[in-house]
Motif scaffolding. Structure first.
Motif, PDB file in Angstrom:
ATOM      1  N   LYS A  10       0.879  -0.949   0.397  1.00 32.53           N
ATOM      2  CA  LYS A  10      -0.131  -0.062   0.207  1.00 32.53           C
ATOM      3  C   LYS A  10       0.920   1.226   0.226  1.00 32.53           C
ATOM      4  O   LYS A  10       0.272   2.357  -0.910  1.00 32.53           O
ATOM      5  N   ALA A  11       1.666   1.411   0.595  1.00 35.55           N
ATOM      6  CA  ALA A  11       2.515   2.131   0.543  1.00 35.55           C
ATOM      7  C   ALA A  11       4.001   2.848  -0.502  1.00 35.55           C
ATOM      8  O   ALA A  11       3.947   3.711  -0.973  1.00 35.55           O
ATOM      9  N   ARG A  12       3.607   1.892  -1.100  1.00 40.16           N
ATOM     10  CA  ARG A  12       4.125   1.482  -2.338  1.00 40.16           C
ATOM     11  C   ARG A  12       3.123   2.195  -3.721  1.00 40.16           C
ATOM     12  O   ARG A  12       3.660   2.971  -4.379  1.00 40.16           O
ATOM     13  N   ASP A  13       1.956   1.883  -3.618  1.00 36.36           N
ATOM     14  CA  ASP A  13       1.202   2.289  -4.140  1.00 36.36           C
ATOM     15  C   ASP A  13       0.918   4.065  -4.347  1.00 36.36           C
ATOM     16  O   ASP A  13       0.854   4.669  -5.031  1.00 36.36           O
ATOM     17  N   ARG A  14       0.843   4.033  -3.141  1.00 35.95           N
ATOM     18  CA  ARG A  14       0.309   5.468  -2.787  1.00 35.95           C
ATOM     19  C   ARG A  14       2.347   6.164  -2.767  1.00 35.95           C
ATOM     20  O   ARG A  14       1.944   7.557  -3.645  1.00 35.95           O
ATOM     21  N   MET A  15       2.977   6.091  -3.158  1.00 39.75           N
ATOM     22  CA  MET A  15       3.992   6.437  -3.472  1.00 39.75           C
ATOM     23  C   MET A  15       4.515   7.117  -4.560  1.00 39.75           C
ATOM     24  O   MET A  15       4.845   7.428  -5.395  1.00 39.75           O
ATOM     25  N   ILE A  16       3.784   5.597  -5.398  1.00 43.81           N
ATOM     26  CA  ILE A  16       3.913   5.632  -6.557  1.00 43.81           C
ATOM     27  C   ILE A  16       3.106   6.950  -7.284  1.00 43.81           C
ATOM     28  O   ILE A  16       2.925   7.491  -8.268  1.00 43.81           O
ATOM     29  N   GLU A  17       1.393   7.081  -6.515  1.00 45.79           N
ATOM     30  CA  GLU A  17       0.772   8.499  -7.284  1.00 45.79           C
ATOM     31  C   GLU A  17       1.230   9.286  -7.138  1.00 45.79           C
ATOM     32  O   GLU A  17       1.064  10.332  -7.896  1.00 45.79           O
ATOM     33  N   ASP A  18       2.015  10.027  -5.799  1.00 45.09           N
ATOM     34  CA  ASP A  18       2.764  10.922  -5.407  1.00 45.09           C
ATOM     35  C   ASP A  18       3.987  11.289  -7.066  1.00 45.09           C
ATOM     36  O   ASP A  18       4.148  12.045  -6.874  1.00 45.09           O
ATOM     37  N   LEU A  48      12.634   6.096  -2.698  1.00 48.23           N
ATOM     38  CA  LEU A  48      11.676   5.239  -1.485  1.00 48.23           C
ATOM     39  C   LEU A  48      11.140   4.578  -2.494  1.00 48.23           C
ATOM     40  O   LEU A  48      11.037   2.833  -1.381  1.00 48.23           O
ATOM     41  N   ILE A  49      10.295   4.354  -3.251  1.00 51.81           N
ATOM     42  CA  ILE A  49       9.631   3.161  -3.782  1.00 51.81           C
ATOM     43  C   ILE A  49      10.820   1.874  -4.361  1.00 51.81           C
ATOM     44  O   ILE A  49      10.414   0.607  -3.749  1.00 51.81           O
ATOM     45  N   ASP A  50      12.264   2.079  -4.465  1.00 47.89           N
ATOM     46  CA  ASP A  50      13.502   1.282  -4.543  1.00 47.89           C
ATOM     47  C   ASP A  50      13.256   0.094  -3.064  1.00 47.89           C
ATOM     48  O   ASP A  50      13.228  -0.869  -3.397  1.00 47.89           O
TER      49      ASP A  50
END
Length: 66
Positions: A10-18, A48-50
Motif C-alpha cells: 500500500k505504501a508503494r502504491d501511494r508513493m507511485i501516485e505521488d 523510496l519506491i526502490d
C-alpha cells in the motif's frame, strides 16, 4: 498475505501516485523553479519506491510464523 507485506505494498502504491504527480510537472512546459523541485522530489520518491521494493522482496522471503 501478511499484514506487513500488505502495508508495504500500500505504501508503494501511494508513493507511485505521488511520483506520477511530479512526473506530470516534469512533462509540462518548462518552468525552472517548478521543474527543479519536481525533479528533486521525483528522485527522492523513486529512491523510496526502490527501498519499498527491496523490503517487499525481503518480506516475501521470510517464512510466515504460525
Amino acid at each position: 498475505m501478511s499484514e506487513r507485506l500488505e502495508t508495504l505494498k500500500k505504501a508503494r502504491d501511494r508513493m507511485i501516485e505521488d511520483r506520477d504527480a511530479h512526473a506530470k510537472v516534469l512533462a509540462a512546459p518548462f518552468v525552472r523553479d517548478t521543474a527543479e523541485r519536481a525533479r528533486n522530489k521525483f528522485l527522492e520518491i523513486q529512491a523510496l519506491i526502490d527501498a519499498l521494493d527491496r523490503a517487499i522482496r525481503g518480506e516475501s522471503l521470510v517464512p510466515v510464523k504460525n
